[in-house]
Design a protein around this motif. Sequence first.
Motif, PDB file in Angstrom:
ATOM      1  N   TYR A 151       0.818  -1.202   0.000  1.00  0.00           N
ATOM      2  CA  TYR A 151       0.000   0.000   0.000  1.00  0.00           C
ATOM      3  C   TYR A 151       0.859   1.262   0.000  1.00  0.00           C
ATOM      4  O   TYR A 151       0.656   2.176  -0.815  1.00  0.00           O
ATOM      5  CB  TYR A 151      -0.942   0.009   1.207  1.00  0.00           C
ATOM      6  CG  TYR A 151      -1.926   1.154   1.170  1.00  0.00           C
ATOM      7  CD1 TYR A 151      -3.132   1.034   0.494  1.00  0.00           C
ATOM      8  CD2 TYR A 151      -1.632   2.373   1.779  1.00  0.00           C
ATOM      9  CE1 TYR A 151      -4.029   2.091   0.433  1.00  0.00           C
ATOM     10  CE2 TYR A 151      -2.516   3.434   1.725  1.00  0.00           C
ATOM     11  CZ  TYR A 151      -3.708   3.287   1.047  1.00  0.00           C
ATOM     12  OH  TYR A 151      -4.585   4.349   0.970  1.00  0.00           O
ATOM     13  N   LEU A 152       1.844   1.319   0.907  1.00  0.00           N
ATOM     14  CA  LEU A 152       2.672   2.522   1.015  1.00  0.00           C
ATOM     15  C   LEU A 152       3.518   2.739  -0.236  1.00  0.00           C
ATOM     16  O   LEU A 152       3.651   3.876  -0.720  1.00  0.00           O
ATOM     17  CB  LEU A 152       3.572   2.426   2.242  1.00  0.00           C
ATOM     18  CG  LEU A 152       2.868   2.436   3.598  1.00  0.00           C
ATOM     19  CD1 LEU A 152       3.888   2.289   4.718  1.00  0.00           C
ATOM     20  CD2 LEU A 152       2.039   3.699   3.791  1.00  0.00           C
ATOM     21  N   ALA A 157       4.228   6.688  -5.237  1.00  0.00           N
ATOM     22  CA  ALA A 157       4.384   7.209  -6.601  1.00  0.00           C
ATOM     23  C   ALA A 157       3.710   8.570  -6.758  1.00  0.00           C
ATOM     24  O   ALA A 157       4.081   9.351  -7.632  1.00  0.00           O
ATOM     25  CB  ALA A 157       3.811   6.224  -7.613  1.00  0.00           C
ATOM     26  N   TYR A 158       2.710   8.849  -5.910  1.00  0.00           N
ATOM     27  CA  TYR A 158       1.996  10.126  -5.988  1.00  0.00           C
ATOM     28  C   TYR A 158       2.646  11.093  -5.002  1.00  0.00           C
ATOM     29  O   TYR A 158       2.465  10.995  -3.800  1.00  0.00           O
ATOM     30  CB  TYR A 158       0.511   9.928  -5.648  1.00  0.00           C
ATOM     31  CG  TYR A 158      -0.142   8.856  -6.469  1.00  0.00           C
ATOM     32  CD1 TYR A 158      -0.423   9.059  -7.823  1.00  0.00           C
ATOM     33  CD2 TYR A 158      -0.470   7.624  -5.908  1.00  0.00           C
ATOM     34  CE1 TYR A 158      -1.021   8.066  -8.584  1.00  0.00           C
ATOM     35  CE2 TYR A 158      -1.068   6.631  -6.662  1.00  0.00           C
ATOM     36  CZ  TYR A 158      -1.342   6.860  -7.996  1.00  0.00           C
ATOM     37  OH  TYR A 158      -1.923   5.871  -8.737  1.00  0.00           O
ATOM     38  N   SER A 350      -1.701  -2.521  -8.257  1.00  0.00           N
ATOM     39  CA  SER A 350      -2.636  -1.828  -7.374  1.00  0.00           C
ATOM     40  C   SER A 350      -1.986  -1.685  -6.008  1.00  0.00           C
ATOM     41  O   SER A 350      -0.892  -2.207  -5.778  1.00  0.00           O
ATOM     42  CB  SER A 350      -3.958  -2.605  -7.251  1.00  0.00           C
ATOM     43  OG  SER A 350      -3.777  -3.743  -6.415  1.00  0.00           O
ATOM     44  N   ASP A 351      -2.671  -1.022  -5.090  1.00  0.00           N
ATOM     45  CA  ASP A 351      -2.105  -0.882  -3.751  1.00  0.00           C
ATOM     46  C   ASP A 351      -2.269  -2.141  -2.910  1.00  0.00           C
ATOM     47  O   ASP A 351      -1.890  -2.180  -1.742  1.00  0.00           O
ATOM     48  CB  ASP A 351      -2.669   0.340  -3.033  1.00  0.00           C
ATOM     49  CG  ASP A 351      -4.180   0.313  -2.872  1.00  0.00           C
ATOM     50  OD1 ASP A 351      -4.769  -0.781  -2.945  1.00  0.00           O
ATOM     51  OD2 ASP A 351      -4.769   1.393  -2.666  1.00  0.00           O
ATOM     52  N   ARG A 366      11.881   0.348 -15.988  1.00  0.00           N
ATOM     53  CA  ARG A 366      11.697   0.365 -14.534  1.00  0.00           C
ATOM     54  C   ARG A 366      10.326   0.860 -14.094  1.00  0.00           C
ATOM     55  O   ARG A 366      10.056   0.955 -12.889  1.00  0.00           O
ATOM     56  CB  ARG A 366      12.765   1.257 -13.891  1.00  0.00           C
ATOM     57  CG  ARG A 366      14.195   0.775 -14.089  1.00  0.00           C
ATOM     58  CD  ARG A 366      15.162   1.746 -13.434  1.00  0.00           C
ATOM     59  NE  ARG A 366      16.554   1.423 -13.674  1.00  0.00           N
ATOM     60  CZ  ARG A 366      17.309   0.673 -12.887  1.00  0.00           C
ATOM     61  NH1 ARG A 366      16.786   0.129 -11.809  1.00  0.00           N
ATOM     62  NH2 ARG A 366      18.565   0.442 -13.175  1.00  0.00           N
ATOM     63  N   LEU A 367       9.471   1.197 -15.037  1.00  0.00           N
ATOM     64  CA  LEU A 367       8.143   1.702 -14.693  1.00  0.00           C
ATOM     65  C   LEU A 367       7.161   1.239 -15.757  1.00  0.00           C
ATOM     66  O   LEU A 367       7.398   1.453 -16.958  1.00  0.00           O
ATOM     67  CB  LEU A 367       8.170   3.240 -14.615  1.00  0.00           C
ATOM     68  CG  LEU A 367       6.858   3.956 -14.296  1.00  0.00           C
ATOM     69  CD1 LEU A 367       6.386   3.610 -12.890  1.00  0.00           C
ATOM     70  CD2 LEU A 367       7.016   5.470 -14.427  1.00  0.00           C
ATOM     71  N   THR A 368       6.071   0.610 -15.324  1.00  0.00           N
ATOM     72  CA  THR A 368       5.093   0.093 -16.285  1.00  0.00           C
ATOM     73  C   THR A 368       3.681   0.600 -15.997  1.00  0.00           C
ATOM     74  O   THR A 368       2.729   0.163 -16.641  1.00  0.00           O
ATOM     75  CB  THR A 368       5.090  -1.448 -16.254  1.00  0.00           C
ATOM     76  OG1 THR A 368       4.861  -1.908 -14.914  1.00  0.00           O
ATOM     77  CG2 THR A 368       6.417  -2.011 -16.762  1.00  0.00           C
ATOM     78  N   ARG A 369       3.536   1.523 -15.080  1.00  0.00           N
ATOM     79  CA  ARG A 369       2.212   1.999 -14.694  1.00  0.00           C
ATOM     80  C   ARG A 369       1.700   3.067 -15.663  1.00  0.00           C
ATOM     81  O   ARG A 369       2.462   3.646 -16.436  1.00  0.00           O
ATOM     82  CB  ARG A 369       2.264   2.568 -13.277  1.00  0.00           C
ATOM     83  CG  ARG A 369       2.460   1.493 -12.233  1.00  0.00           C
ATOM     84  CD  ARG A 369       2.785   2.040 -10.866  1.00  0.00           C
ATOM     85  NE  ARG A 369       1.693   2.810 -10.272  1.00  0.00           N
ATOM     86  CZ  ARG A 369       1.697   3.240  -9.015  1.00  0.00           C
ATOM     87  NH1 ARG A 369       2.736   2.959  -8.232  1.00  0.00           N
ATOM     88  NH2 ARG A 369       0.686   3.938  -8.534  1.00  0.00           N
TER      89      ARG A 369
END
Length: 443
Positions: A151-152, A157-158, A350-351, A366-369
């Motif tokens: 979750y954290l 990311a935000y 997801s979280d 390194r990032l797929t979101r």
Amino acid sequence: MTADTASLYADHLATLQRRTAVALERGGFDTLVVPSGTPHRQVFDDRDYPYAANPQFKAWVPLTRNPGSWLVATPGERPRLIYLQPFDYWHVVPEAPAGIWVEHFDVTVVRSAEEALQHLPRDASRCAILGEAQSALGDFVPNNPEPVLAYLDYHRAYKTPYEIEMIREATVRGVRAHRAAERAFRAGASEFGIHLAYCQAAGQDAHDLPYDNIVALNQHGAVLHYTQLDRVPPKPLRSLLVDAGAAHAGYACDITRTHAFEEGGEFQALIEAVDRVQQDLNDRFRAGTDYRQVHLDAHLALAGVLREAGVIRMQPESALESGVSAKFFPHGIGHGIGLQVHDVGGFAASDAGGTIPKPDGHPYLRLTRTLEPGMVVTNEPGIYFADLLMQELRESEHAGEIDWDRVEALRPYGGIRIEDDLVVAEDGAPRNLTREEFARSAG
């Protein structure tokens, strides 16, 4: 902190407390306990590795040189800071807690690491303890529960407005240091000399910087993480690639620039072409965009640059599909950045956990979101003439699609990378922290 930053920090803490309450509920715990970390002693030596603060700790407090301290957060209560200020005449002792941030915590000063145990919660079994194993103290052994971390890390990311301001402050140092590095390069300095000029301008040494400086002259620019730092400059000087950041209050910036020693030559033209690609891609960093698609679009654009430069003969789509473009651009288009240079949660579905896969044939992304407002990410396309990858390409079925004379002409220059840090906006184009600061400091 200024008054404005203090207000942002208060809001940031409120966000952390809300996230913590949900994360603890997910994991079935009552309290979050976070050690700041402890020094690592080198095996068969009598000195420690450089200390690095636990990112989960410095998310709460702007403390990066305070091993042996602890953060305790219980929903509905003021967070507590157990602050180690040892009796020590061998080393510099941390100053007493000070700053606007202090008013938000119940602070207890302890004189030994063991004394902290008296001030931690009574029941360690009811605590989510986030840290490395060697930070254990009594029953407080880091358990790093997956539901809490998932979750954290996902929500990290935000970035809060406070965090974006800290990254911006880091960028001020980073841009100033990049300008000093270029001046040293044009004065004929070695890699080591350029590195020292960078550190001097940033006001930070190698232990303060968020990652090891990449200062690469000539063909060394083809080594993606080159950190050798030769003491003597090569002759002739052809090119400089500097991938180096700076830190502020625990947050990092990440900037790369490439320079040609000879202005107006073919390598300078190639740098300008990559820079145009990078700036065109910057506009794609908008809310709702799949970051994986940005990466693939970067391959197409860079393959177009290679074709225009006469290095490859195939169409960009074929270069991407065949893997030829990956021989010249072997890394990902970027990553999240914040408390860590390569920040956590880049693959989180997801979280609650899960993983968003990387595109086939692109293992180093390194990032797929999907990009969302508040994310801070890098955009760092590049073109390299790495001997190993060029040899693999020469031995492949696609060797005939390459102009090897052009490769040999460009190989002594190493490679090109241009990197900016971007804040994804609610709507419209992203905020470019890096170019914003380069423009502001131009005068």
